[in-house]
Design a protein around this motif. Sequence first.
Motif, PDB file in Angstrom:
ATOM      1  N   MET A  50      59.553  10.634   4.624  1.00 15.06           N
ATOM      2  CA  MET A  50      58.186  10.249   4.259  1.00 15.06           C
ATOM      3  C   MET A  50      58.144   8.740   3.977  1.00 15.06           C
ATOM      4  N   ILE A  51      57.224   8.034   4.632  1.00  9.41           N
ATOM      5  CA  ILE A  51      57.045   6.613   4.391  1.00  9.41           C
ATOM      6  C   ILE A  51      55.822   6.420   3.496  1.00  9.41           C
ATOM      7  N   ASN A  52      56.076   6.066   2.259  1.00 10.89           N
ATOM      8  CA  ASN A  52      55.007   5.686   1.344  1.00 10.89           C
ATOM      9  C   ASN A  52      54.929   4.150   1.374  1.00 10.89           C
ATOM     10  N   PHE A  53      53.841   3.610   1.876  1.00  8.67           N
ATOM     11  CA  PHE A  53      53.806   2.173   2.096  1.00  8.67           C
ATOM     12  C   PHE A  53      52.615   1.526   1.404  1.00  8.67           C
ATOM     13  N   ILE A  54      52.740   0.221   1.179  1.00 10.64           N
ATOM     14  CA  ILE A  54      51.599  -0.568   0.736  1.00 10.64           C
ATOM     15  C   ILE A  54      51.294  -1.589   1.819  1.00 10.64           C
ATOM     16  N   ASP A  55      50.025  -1.949   1.908  1.00  5.29           N
ATOM     17  CA  ASP A  55      49.520  -2.830   2.962  1.00  5.29           C
ATOM     18  C   ASP A  55      48.789  -3.981   2.279  1.00  5.29           C
ATOM     19  N   ILE A  56      49.488  -5.102   2.078  1.00  4.31           N
ATOM     20  CA  ILE A  56      48.883  -6.216   1.351  1.00  4.31           C
ATOM     21  C   ILE A  56      48.584  -7.373   2.305  1.00  4.31           C
ATOM     22  N   PHE A  57      47.605  -8.205   1.916  1.00  4.64           N
ATOM     23  CA  PHE A  57      47.024  -9.171   2.856  1.00  4.64           C
ATOM     24  C   PHE A  57      46.679  -8.410   4.134  1.00  4.64           C
ATOM     25  N   ALA A  58      45.954  -7.326   3.959  1.00  2.00           N
ATOM     26  CA  ALA A  58      45.857  -6.280   4.979  1.00  2.00           C
ATOM     27  C   ALA A  58      44.936  -6.618   6.136  1.00  2.00           C
ATOM     28  N   GLY A  59      44.000  -7.567   5.941  1.00  2.61           N
ATOM     29  CA  GLY A  59      43.057  -7.831   7.019  1.00  2.61           C
ATOM     30  C   GLY A  59      42.262  -6.588   7.348  1.00  2.61           C
ATOM     31  N   ILE A  60      42.188  -6.267   8.638  1.00  2.89           N
ATOM     32  CA  ILE A  60      41.450  -5.068   9.055  1.00  2.89           C
ATOM     33  C   ILE A  60      42.381  -3.884   9.291  1.00  2.89           C
ATOM     34  N   GLY A  61      43.674  -4.062   8.969  1.00  4.92           N
ATOM     35  CA  GLY A  61      44.589  -2.925   9.031  1.00  4.92           C
ATOM     36  C   GLY A  61      45.420  -2.824  10.293  1.00  4.92           C
ATOM     37  N   GLY A  62      45.597  -3.919  11.009  1.00  4.26           N
ATOM     38  CA  GLY A  62      46.380  -3.872  12.245  1.00  4.26           C
ATOM     39  C   GLY A  62      47.831  -3.482  12.017  1.00  4.26           C
ATOM     40  N   MET A  63      48.439  -3.998  10.945  1.00  5.29           N
ATOM     41  CA  MET A  63      49.831  -3.653  10.668  1.00  5.29           C
ATOM     42  C   MET A  63      49.946  -2.185  10.263  1.00  5.29           C
ATOM     43  N   ARG A  64      49.004  -1.736   9.460  1.00  3.75           N
ATOM     44  CA  ARG A  64      49.004  -0.325   9.069  1.00  3.75           C
ATOM     45  C   ARG A  64      48.871   0.578  10.295  1.00  3.75           C
TER      46      ARG A  64
ATOM     47  N   GLN B  22      53.856   8.354  13.941  1.00  3.44           N
ATOM     48  CA  GLN B  22      53.374   9.530  14.666  1.00  3.44           C
ATOM     49  C   GLN B  22      54.311   9.874  15.812  1.00  3.44           C
ATOM     50  N   GLN B  23      54.755   8.841  16.540  1.00  8.68           N
ATOM     51  CA  GLN B  23      55.686   9.081  17.650  1.00  8.68           C
ATOM     52  C   GLN B  23      57.014   9.642  17.164  1.00  8.68           C
ATOM     53  N   LEU B  24      57.456   9.160  16.002  1.00  6.28           N
ATOM     54  CA  LEU B  24      58.748   9.586  15.458  1.00  6.28           C
ATOM     55  C   LEU B  24      58.633  10.830  14.586  1.00  6.28           C
ATOM     56  N   LYS B  25      57.392  11.354  14.471  1.00  3.41           N
ATOM     57  CA  LYS B  25      57.132  12.548  13.650  1.00  3.41           C
ATOM     58  C   LYS B  25      57.555  12.331  12.192  1.00  3.41           C
ATOM     59  N   ILE B  26      57.220  11.147  11.689  1.00  8.79           N
ATOM     60  CA  ILE B  26      57.470  10.804  10.288  1.00  8.79           C
ATOM     61  C   ILE B  26      56.126  10.781   9.568  1.00  8.79           C
ATOM     62  N   LYS B  27      56.035  11.456   8.451  1.00  6.63           N
ATOM     63  CA  LYS B  27      54.800  11.468   7.682  1.00  6.63           C
ATOM     64  C   LYS B  27      54.631  10.134   6.944  1.00  6.63           C
ATOM     65  N   THR B  28      53.401   9.723   6.801  1.00  2.40           N
ATOM     66  CA  THR B  28      53.118   8.466   6.103  1.00  2.40           C
ATOM     67  C   THR B  28      52.035   8.675   5.054  1.00  2.40           C
ATOM     68  N   HIS B  29      52.050   7.810   4.070  1.00  2.00           N
ATOM     69  CA  HIS B  29      50.990   7.800   3.065  1.00  2.00           C
ATOM     70  C   HIS B  29      50.820   6.381   2.563  1.00  2.00           C
ATOM     71  N   CYS B  30      49.595   5.872   2.658  1.00  2.00           N
ATOM     72  CA  CYS B  30      49.306   4.523   2.169  1.00  2.00           C
ATOM     73  C   CYS B  30      49.012   4.593   0.673  1.00  2.00           C
ATOM     74  N   ILE B  31      49.867   3.975  -0.103  1.00  2.00           N
ATOM     75  CA  ILE B  31      49.737   3.991  -1.556  1.00  2.00           C
ATOM     76  C   ILE B  31      48.700   2.979  -2.025  1.00  2.00           C
ATOM     77  N   LEU B  32      48.670   1.837  -1.347  1.00  2.00           N
ATOM     78  CA  LEU B  32      47.779   0.758  -1.759  1.00  2.00           C
ATOM     79  C   LEU B  32      47.493  -0.145  -0.577  1.00  2.00           C
ATOM     80  N   SER B  33      46.232  -0.565  -0.457  1.00  2.00           N
ATOM     81  CA  SER B  33      45.882  -1.642   0.469  1.00  2.00           C
ATOM     82  C   SER B  33      45.168  -2.723  -0.330  1.00  2.00           C
ATOM     83  N   SER B  34      45.406  -3.976   0.060  1.00  2.00           N
ATOM     84  CA  SER B  34      44.849  -5.104  -0.682  1.00  2.00           C
ATOM     85  C   SER B  34      44.383  -6.183   0.290  1.00  2.00           C
ATOM     86  N   GLU B  35      43.151  -6.670   0.083  1.00  2.00           N
ATOM     87  CA  GLU B  35      42.575  -7.705   0.940  1.00  2.00           C
ATOM     88  C   GLU B  35      41.412  -8.346   0.184  1.00  2.00           C
ATOM     89  N   ILE B  36      41.251  -9.669   0.304  1.00  2.00           N
ATOM     90  CA  ILE B  36      40.197 -10.343  -0.448  1.00  2.00           C
ATOM     91  C   ILE B  36      38.940 -10.604   0.370  1.00  2.00           C
TER      92      ILE B  36
END
Length: 422
Positions: A1-15, A23-37
């Motif tokens: 399970m990948i629990n990730f944060i997405d900071i300086f996130a913009g519109i979410g391209g990295m996420r 999804q390709q590797l069949k690994i579950k993900t969960h975004c814990i926090l996103s941050s953008e000003i």
Amino acid sequence: MINFIDIFAGIGGMRLGLELACQQLKIKTHCILSSEIDHKACETYNLNFNEFPKGDIKNIDKIEYFNFLLAGFPCQPFSYAGKHQGFGDTRGTLFFEVEKILKKYQPDGFLLENVRGLVTHDKGRTLKTIISKLNDLDYGIEYLLLNSSNFNVPQNRVRIYILGKKGSKPKLTIQSDKGAIDSHSFKKNAIQGNLFSPIHHPIKPLTVKDILEDKVQEKYFCSQDFTNLLNRAVKENFNKLHGTRLIDFRGGNSLHSWDLGIKGECTNAERNLMNLLIANRRKKVFGTHQDGKSLTLEQIKTFYFNDDLETLITSLLAKGYLKEESGKYGPVCGNLSFEVFKFLDPDSISITLTSADAHRLGIVTNNKPRRLTPRECARLQGFPDSFKLHPDDRATYKQLGNSVSVPVVEAVMIDYFKNNLN
């Protein structure tokens, strides 16, 4: 399970790139926090992830458990186009927000993205400082310089991707590859068939024509006034604009104010003299004190051999295309702030999308000049058509110019997780 944060996130391209990889590797993900000003970027993020990012990361005191960090920390201080101030610029210190989070929470790994200028900024000292700080936190580091055009994204966009792993150096199979230096090199290499390796690149890469929309609203077509100006140079064959830049201080495949007759019609002889002046004034034989030099009559006569030189100069001075100072002549290089500053070659890749100029990239379709649509810019960044764009076009162009190319992040994340997850 990948629990990730997405900071300086913009519109979410990295996420999006990380989630597609998992999804390709069949690994579950969960975004814990996103941050953008940027509020409008947050609105676009919310449209696509049903999550409105928190504000300034500096004001977030507590984060739940996560094991991976994404950060496209602001690039202006390290950009070739910036002021080259790096950590002397207050924006540059935003990297230290990344450092502070890594020190406090110690996730298993991270991906940072920035402009290629970070590699050479301050003679390499800026990047060395960043890597040293990360090493001090017990992270092994690898970084890649990758061109989006090598990942089936028809855009010449070289970025640095910094990958970290807690306790050891990350293992990667992808190697740095800055790709073709421009659209001309891309076409040449693509024809020869030697640009793409067989590992993760398609046999036939996408080009600009592959991302064009079939139906385009009238508002994206050039105004009649601007079209008329262009027509002075191309004589109704607008396909001649493919790959052309509108700029006064460069030669090559360019259109200039004197080609368009902005300040008054020019004769063929006048245009020829102006183009010769642009092409020759950069030569070191005329001095190394500056890039584009004003030249004396005697210096101009070393590359212009007709007897009408002084007549042409008098006319060009009167029209405002030339200026004279202390017996030296140089072009009046105004900023051609037209509706389009670069017409893309449909059979090659785009120049790099930027937040400042994405709305002024052009294309000719059915012999009609127009600007790229927001959706076409999104496709140039590898966003799927299912990705929702902000209804404010100007905001969308800016957001896409600031974004990452999604397929590059996806490929990098697949490689990282395949080789580094226990």
